[in-house]
Design a protein around this motif. Structure first.
Motif, short mmCIF file in Angstrom:
data_model
loop_
_atom_site.label_atom_id
_atom_site.label_comp_id
_atom_site.label_asym_id
_atom_site.label_seq_id
_atom_site.Cartn_x
_atom_site.Cartn_y
_atom_site.Cartn_z
N HIS A 70 0.83 -1.21 0.00
CA HIS A 70 0.00 0.00 0.00
C HIS A 70 0.86 1.26 0.00
O HIS A 70 1.76 1.39 0.82
CB HIS A 70 -0.89 -0.03 1.25
N GLU A 82 -4.49 4.31 -7.81
CA GLU A 82 -5.67 4.99 -7.27
C GLU A 82 -5.70 6.42 -7.79
O GLU A 82 -4.82 7.23 -7.49
CB GLU A 82 -5.69 4.99 -5.74
N LYS A 132 -6.70 9.85 -7.42
CA LYS A 132 -7.04 10.59 -6.19
C LYS A 132 -7.13 12.07 -6.57
O LYS A 132 -6.19 12.84 -6.35
CB LYS A 132 -5.90 10.35 -5.20
N GLU A 167 -0.02 -0.58 -4.72
CA GLU A 167 -1.06 0.44 -4.84
C GLU A 167 -0.38 1.76 -4.56
O GLU A 167 0.50 1.84 -3.69
CB GLU A 167 -2.16 0.19 -3.81
N ASP A 216 -1.21 6.41 -5.02
CA ASP A 216 -2.20 7.45 -5.28
C ASP A 216 -1.64 8.46 -6.28
O ASP A 216 -0.47 8.84 -6.19
CB ASP A 216 -2.54 8.19 -3.98
MG MG Z 1 -4.74 4.86 -1.99
#
Ligand code: MG
Ligand code: G3P
Length: 248
Positions: A10, A112, A114, A37, A39
């Motif tokens: 993450h 992701e 964002k 993962e 952002d």
């Molecule tokens: Mg995230």
């Protein structure tokens, strides 16, 4: 069937090294993680960069907005010192730099989207278009290597679908939403990504019975990870790739 890895680091390996930086990706890699993962949001001049917060102050010192700062300035900012002095000078990376790094190192990406507030459409569109341009060579030959774009923003995901329908999408939900199935259908999404704290065994079964991938964030306890996998969850991300190994 879920064609992607089961455990993702993450925000890179964002508790062991500064989140959303190349240092974090390298840290995950050193622990055997070939799946991450992170952002992505836009700079003022619409360059996608890795960043979680729309404003400075936590991972980057000072005040101001990511959406109010040009990429040339963002990419020289110190995104490492906040975690530990040994990461001083670790820069904010661009999404494009990270794509090159991940392709080189054979790391699969869950990106992701964002968006900074008010920038949902443009962020979805630009992140999807860049993803498509950088992965054009594997779209038909090896689709499991394509990044998976996820977002809490339906607007961003709709824009991603329009800009690059060939790049797979997943909807992020913090808690149960009565319309989750029609939202996934509208987006032609391949998966639902949910906060594991709000996932029930019943909801997990419904998602799997509907034929979607099911991904949980952010799972830091091995016991809970085992339970989620028993419920049919396909994959999850963890802050601690040193506690939950890639081959869990
Ligand atoms: Mg995230
Ligand atoms: O993509 C899952 C997870 O990262 C969503 O929450 O706040 O950690 O970006 P957050």
């Amino acid at each position: 069937m879920w064609p992607y890895p089961k455990v993702l680091a993450h925000r890179g390996a964002g508790k062991l090294a500064p989140e959303n930086t190349l240092a974090a990706l390298r840290c995950g890699l050193a622990l055997g993680f070939h799946a991450v993962e992170f952002d992505v949001m836009l700079s003022k001049d619409s360059v996608p960069v890795l960043m979680h917060d729309p404003e400075f102050g936590r991972t980057v010192a000072g005040s101001g907005l990511v959406a109010g700062t040009d990429a040339a300035d963002l990419l020289t900012m110190d995104a490492g010192s906040w975690l530990d002095a040994r990461f001083q000078g670790e820069p904010v990376p661009s999404y494009e730099q990270v794509i090159h790094f991940c392709r080189e190192q054979q790391i699969w990406m869950n990106v992701e989207i964002k968006p900074s507030p008010g920038h949902e459409e443009v962020t979805g569109r630009i992140v999807a278009a860049l993803s498509a341009a950088c992965f054009a060579d594997v779209v038909s030959s090896d689709p499991a290597r394509l990044p998976l774009l996820s977002s809490f923003s339906m607007t961003a995901l709709r824009a991603a679908k329009t800009a690059a329908p060939q790049i797979p999408r997943a909807l992020l939900l913090d808690s149960p939403h009565p319309d989750w199935k029609s939202m996934l259908q509208e987006l032609s999404a391949v998966a639902l990504h949910v906060n594991h704290k709000h996932l029930s065994q019943e909801w997990a079964a419904q998602v799997k019975n509907a034929g979607y991938g099911l991904f949980c964030y952010t799972v830091n306890e091995p016991e809970r990870a085992h339970e989620l996998l028993r419920w049919g969850v396909d994959a999850f991300c963890t802050d601690y790739p040193d506690r939950i190994p890639a081959d869990f």
